[in-house]
Write a protein that holds these residues in place. Structure first.
Motif, mmCIF file in Angstrom:
data_model
loop_
_atom_site.group_PDB
_atom_site.id
_atom_site.type_symbol
_atom_site.label_atom_id
_atom_site.label_comp_id
_atom_site.label_asym_id
_atom_site.label_seq_id
_atom_site.Cartn_x
_atom_site.Cartn_y
_atom_site.Cartn_z
ATOM 1 N N GLN A 19 -11.897 2.014 53.509
ATOM 2 C CA GLN A 19 -10.937 1.714 54.714
ATOM 3 C C GLN A 19 -11.224 0.833 55.495
ATOM 4 O O GLN A 19 -10.627 -0.238 56.075
ATOM 5 N N VAL A 20 -12.618 1.169 55.973
ATOM 6 C CA VAL A 20 -13.120 0.468 57.151
ATOM 7 C C VAL A 20 -13.320 -1.214 56.784
ATOM 8 O O VAL A 20 -12.813 -2.147 57.657
ATOM 9 N N VAL A 56 -10.950 5.357 63.392
ATOM 10 C CA VAL A 56 -11.309 4.076 62.358
ATOM 11 C C VAL A 56 -10.819 2.534 63.153
ATOM 12 O O VAL A 56 -11.409 1.937 63.110
ATOM 13 N N ASP A 57 -9.675 2.670 63.784
ATOM 14 C CA ASP A 57 -9.136 1.642 64.275
ATOM 15 C C ASP A 57 -10.076 1.109 65.573
ATOM 16 O O ASP A 57 -10.465 -0.012 65.677
ATOM 17 N N ALA A 60 -7.696 8.437 62.254
ATOM 18 C CA ALA A 60 -7.088 7.023 62.139
ATOM 19 C C ALA A 60 -7.282 6.152 63.516
ATOM 20 O O ALA A 60 -7.556 5.028 63.428
ATOM 21 N N VAL A 71 -13.025 -0.492 63.951
ATOM 22 C CA VAL A 71 -12.760 -1.646 63.475
ATOM 23 C C VAL A 71 -12.857 -2.509 64.430
ATOM 24 O O VAL A 71 -13.283 -3.798 64.507
ATOM 25 N N ASP A 72 -12.080 -2.391 65.577
ATOM 26 C CA ASP A 72 -12.131 -3.382 66.838
ATOM 27 C C ASP A 72 -13.478 -3.810 67.207
ATOM 28 O O ASP A 72 -13.619 -4.994 67.401
ATOM 29 N N ASP A 120 -11.734 -2.918 54.456
ATOM 30 C CA ASP A 120 -10.461 -3.666 54.167
ATOM 31 C C ASP A 120 -9.838 -3.657 55.538
ATOM 32 O O ASP A 120 -9.132 -4.874 55.803
ATOM 33 N N LYS A 121 -9.955 -2.914 56.349
ATOM 34 C CA LYS A 121 -9.268 -3.131 57.878
ATOM 35 C C LYS A 121 -10.005 -3.924 58.700
ATOM 36 O O LYS A 121 -9.541 -4.740 59.271
ATOM 37 N N ALA A 134 -8.952 -7.494 57.306
ATOM 38 C CA ALA A 134 -7.514 -7.724 57.669
ATOM 39 C C ALA A 134 -7.689 -8.172 59.204
ATOM 40 O O ALA A 134 -7.034 -9.324 59.429
ATOM 41 N N GLU A 135 -8.632 -7.636 60.127
ATOM 42 C CA GLU A 135 -8.774 -7.916 61.657
ATOM 43 C C GLU A 135 -9.217 -9.277 61.380
ATOM 44 O O GLU A 135 -8.719 -10.154 62.364
#
Length: 329
Positions: A163-164, A92-93, A89, A96-97, A166-167, A170-171
């Motif tokens: 998941q990547v 992934v975060d 997790a 995404v950043d 979608d995140k 959202a970001e």
């Protein structure tokens, strides 16, 4: 809760065993207080002359059932799984950043450098906007997720995790409707380093499923291939597996593996791609001339990560370093 059930009368009192619901209070001998009548202890129920203690299990009760014991090995394994999931997790975060920053700064990934012919990496794909009708979002996500898993197991495709995506959206505060904009979808695809984005629709009517997909290259924005297939079934796993097979076949024909001969030893040679690109033992390639006309075939006899060994067939021309090869369809 585990309860001991007792028969109750209209006044909600517990009836004695074999007693009548219509009997008046005190009509049963056991219900008449006598001289030697003793007050029943708390938690007791009268049934005739006997006293039965009723034990009720409830949350917070002192008599709660003990939790099932697990072995230290099982506990350790569970802790390892939890730690691995937490670490994933975090990765992934962080990814995404980084991707969100590249999107905002318009830092689009360039195509990997190569010789213009060799398939030196797996084809990367991302499922963008796939509209659904008669199919819930959860069902559609499950099917596409299973398709992605099947494709990646083949070794020649890389699929961006939903998941990547979608995140990342959202970001960036992008709604799902933003994917309907081709420019936005293509930009996201490039940021995600995907060579191909897939869009389309999924429609279900009872046992019949109609899936239509378009495969668009992020570099050229050209629709490289399209797929429209009707499938029948009630199990989503079965539908997903059928769809994965059809998508893999379409992408194989659209993006056949290509290689060059890097060294020659008689009728044997080494080519410059391996398992990293999706090569498997037994795969066959056409040897091409300058006009892409087949001159004969070779067969893969051994596979490494970035190179493979081949054996010329009986009808093949003498192998020469630098010759171009294309996967047999």
């Amino acid at each position: 809760m585990d309860l001991v059930h007792a028969l109750r009368g209209p006044d909600h009192r517990l009836l004695p065993a074999g007693g009548s619901k219509t009997g008046a209070a005190g009509s049963h001998p056991a219900s008449r207080p006598g001289k030697n009548h003793q007050k029943r202890p708390a938690g007791a129920v009268g049934t005739g002359r006997k006293v039965i203690h009723v034990q009720i299990y409830s949350p917070g009760s002192h008599c709660r059932r003990p939790a099932a014991k697990t072995s230290p090995a099982a506990d350790h394994q569970q802790q390892n799984l939890q730690a691995a999931e937490e670490e994933r997790a975090k990765r992934v975060d962080a990814l995404v950043d980084e991707l969100a920053k590249r999107y905002r700064d318009n830092q689009i990934s360039a195509a990997a450098a190569g010789d213009g012919w060799t398939t030196d990496r797996a084809v990367s794909l991302v499922f963008m906007e796939v509209k659904n009708s008669g199919v819930s979002s959860t069902e559609a996500d499950y099917i596409l997720g299973r398709v992605a898993e099947k494709l990646m197991n083949l070794g020649r495709f890389q699929v961006v995790e939903r998941q990547v995506l979608d995140k990342l959206m959202a970001e960036l505060k992008l709604s799902s409707s933003a994917l309907a904009d081709p420019a936005t979808a293509l930009k996201l695809g490039k940021v995600l380093s995907a060579r191909v984005i897939a869009t389309g629709s999924m429609v279900r009517e009872k046992r019949n499923w109609l899936v239509s997909l378009r495969f668009i290259e992020t570099e050229t924005t050209a629709i490289k291939a399209s797929l429209s297939t009707m499938m029948t079934g009630t199990e989503m796993a079965e539908i997903a597996d059928q769809l994965a097979g059809k998508v893999a076949e379409k992408l194989r024909h659209t993006y056949p593996l290509q290689a060059k001969i890097s060294s020659v030893d008689g009728e044997k040679a080494v080519i410059n791609i391996g398992s990293q690109s999706g090569v498997v033992k037994g795969m066959r390639f056409n040897v091409l001339d300058e006009r892409d006309i087949p001159l004969g075939q070779v067969t893969v006899t051994a596979v490494g990560k970035t190179e493979s060994r081949i054996q010329a067939g009986k009808d093949a021309v003498p192998l020469v370093k630098g010759m171009r090869l294309r996967e047999v369809q």
